[in-house]
Design an enzyme around this catalytic site. Structure first.
Site, PDB file in Angstrom:
ATOM      1  N   ASP A 224       0.836  -1.200   0.000  1.00  0.00           N
ATOM      2  CA  ASP A 224       0.000   0.000   0.000  1.00  0.00           C
ATOM      3  C   ASP A 224       0.871   1.251   0.000  1.00  0.00           C
ATOM      4  OD1 ASP A 224      -2.708   1.284   0.469  1.00  0.00           O
ATOM      5  OD2 ASP A 224      -1.627   2.010   2.227  1.00  0.00           O
ATOM      6  N   GLU A 269       1.625  -0.333  -5.030  1.00  0.00           N
ATOM      7  CA  GLU A 269       0.690   0.712  -5.418  1.00  0.00           C
ATOM      8  C   GLU A 269       1.477   2.013  -5.590  1.00  0.00           C
ATOM      9  OE1 GLU A 269      -3.348   2.975  -3.815  1.00  0.00           O
ATOM     10  OE2 GLU A 269      -1.755   2.415  -2.411  1.00  0.00           O
TER      11      GLU A 269
END
Length: 521
Positions: A224, A269
């Site tokens: 993330d 990401e």
């Protein structure tokens, strides 16, 4: 019928199409790696919304285990679980215990059962790893409020002269006042204080977290906010030093995790729209989500025009190979848990949805599907409304249906697994068909892509080639039939696969029905 000719450059045809052939499965050589007979496709799951095994209204880990046969029926190679650690929020992106399981989702024992059952079915499991920040309820941060506590330096605190009105890299306030009166940095929200990755203890702690989950049997991690380890402020977004520090950290992280599992798979990401901004992360990471491509795919489908997809990918993949010394995986997708669902972006146009799926699943790498996408579920912002319960039944409710929130969209009974299982022409069964193609033809998942320039702006064509197979992939993006003239140089022998029939190859010309996808050998 409207006929349009597409002129293929002779050098491209000669180099990329000559002697195209796809051997039968029986003739294919033994794969070099276990995933070679898999599709390479991953399925993103929000556990809270997926399947409720105990009737409390909240999807859980045992619910995912109960639906592994459904997931296997899609043909996917793996699943990505959105955060499953303890957290005060519904979404889980502010973690309070990195080595725990959210009690609403189950226990560590439940998770290990899920891992075992997934692996029995040849399904890998990727966990969401949220380590740019913790929750403000994490014991580390609570301890850090005391300047004398060792954890104080684990976080980023304002100093004299700090601009407390600075804007974060994601557009909100960067600095937040703590209960002790000091200001700390939180790129996303005040509930998510950023960790200080210049502190050796922080780096060690987060490497230990990754190793812990690898020892439980996890196959890899979705990282993330991978760009925001050091890219915290709006002024950092084009800072080469912040980029270099990000890349160095992920290289260190990868090396450390490979000591525990040499085959660990890492996808990051990096939410940037310029493909060149993704390149530096290839090498330290196996893959990064292809945000620029997702935008381009949706726009091309909406406009029914080829907006340079093949040309852009050929350039991008060449750059990726350079940065990653030839070893990289793309991670294309259409939408995810942070974006409006693709069916909503396409204004509930099923014909556009079907061609969008065809584009996604005939590209190399590891395509990602967001749960419910295969049904055509809709969902628009706010975030809760794009993370709604999976639709299992025609009438909406039934055993296992999560009820943590109600649906906001206007999806009818046809948007359900129950309705689409029985319909051979359903979107669900189209996804299964397209994913199965990737198992049959290795070039679709592992091939090197070369653009085949087309004069017709409504046609997209590209070749894919690996050691086992070479194919020409052709998409008609429009609502009108097209005729693609291949020319005498194109030694294309036959139509190998087509989405819904009607394509005809004769006399060097390929007739394409509306919204057709065809694989030629």
């Amino acid at each position: 019928m409207f006929k349009f000719r597409t002129v293929l450059r002779s050098f491209a045809v000669a180099a990329a199409l000559a002697l195209l052939s796809v051997p039968s499965l029986a003739q294919e050589k033994a794969p070099a790696k276990p995933a070679a007979q898999a599709s390479g496709v991953y399925y993103e799951i929000f556990v809270r919304a997926f399947y409720d095994s105990n009737g409390d209204g909240i999807g859980d880990l045992n619910g995912v285990t109960a639906k592994l046969d459904y997931i296997k029926s899609l043909g996917v190679s793996g699943i990505w679980l959105m955060p499953i650690n303890p957290s005060p929020s519904y979404h889980g992106y502010d973690i309070t215990d990195y080595e725990g399981i959210n009690p609403q989702y189950g226990t560590l024992r439940d998770f290990k059962k899920l891992l075992a059952e997934a692996h029995k079915r040849g399904i890998q499991v990727v966990m969401d790893m949220v380590i740019n920040h913790t929750s403000d309820q994490h014991p580390w941060f609570k301890a850090a409020l005391d300047p004398k506590d060792p954890h104080h330096d684990w976080y980023l605190w304002a100093k004299p002269g700090t601009d407390l009105k600075a804007i974060s890299a994601v557009g909100g306030p960067a600095w937040h006042r703590a209960s002790n009166g000091a200001y700390y940095e939180g790129t996303f929200t005040a509930a998510m204080p950023d960790l200080n990755y210049d502190h050796p203890a922080v780096r060690k702690a987060m490497i230990d977290v990754g190793r812990f989950w690898l020892r439980q049997g996890v196959d890899g991690f979705r990282l993330d906010a991978a760009q925001h380890i050091y890219d915290d402020l709006r002024t950092d977004m084009s800072d080469p030093i912040a980029l270099q520090k990000n890349v160095r950290w992920w290289a260190e992280y990868r090396r450390a995790l490979e000591a525990t599992n040499p085959h660990v798979w890492l996808v990051g990401e990096v939410a940037r729209q310029n493909p060149d901004d993704l390149n530096p992360y290839l090498g330290p990471l196996n893959a990064v989500f292809d945000f620029p491509l997702a935008t381009q795919l949706i726009e091309s489908v909406t406009q029914e025009r080829n907006l340079g997809i093949g040309r852009g990918l050929e350039y991008t993949y060449a750059a990726y190979r350079k940065h990653a010394n030839g070893a990289f995986d793309d991670a294309p997708f259409l939408s995810n848990h942070d974006q409006e669902r693709v069916m909503s972006q396409l204004d509930d146009n099923m014909l556009h949805m079907r061609i969008a799926a065809s584009l996604l699943l005939t590209l190399p790498g590891h395509p990602f599907i967001y749960y419910g996408e295969e049904l055509g579920m809709q969902g628009s912002k706010p975030d809760e409304d794009i993370r709604e319960p999976m639709r299992w039944y025609r009438n909406g409710k039934g055993q296992g249906t999560a009820s943590w929130k109600d649906w906001s969209s206007t999806d009818d009974s046809t948007v359900s697994v129950q309705a689409q299982e029985a319909d051979p022409a359903s979107l669900l069964n189209l996804y299964r068909k397209l994913i199965s193609w990737r198992k049959q033809v290795s070039a679709l998942r592992d091939g090197v892509l070369h653009d085949v320039p087309a004069a017709d702006p409504h046609v997209l064509a590209y070749t894919l080639e690996d050691a086992q197979s070479r194919v020409l992939v052709v998409h008609n993006l429009s609502r009108e039939p097209r005729v693609l003239e291949l020319g005498s140089e194109a030694h294309v022998s036959s139509v190998l696969l087509q989405r819904e029939g009607g394509a005809v190859l004769a006399d060097g010309k390929l007739t394409l029905p509306a919204y057709a996808t065809v694989i030629l050998q």
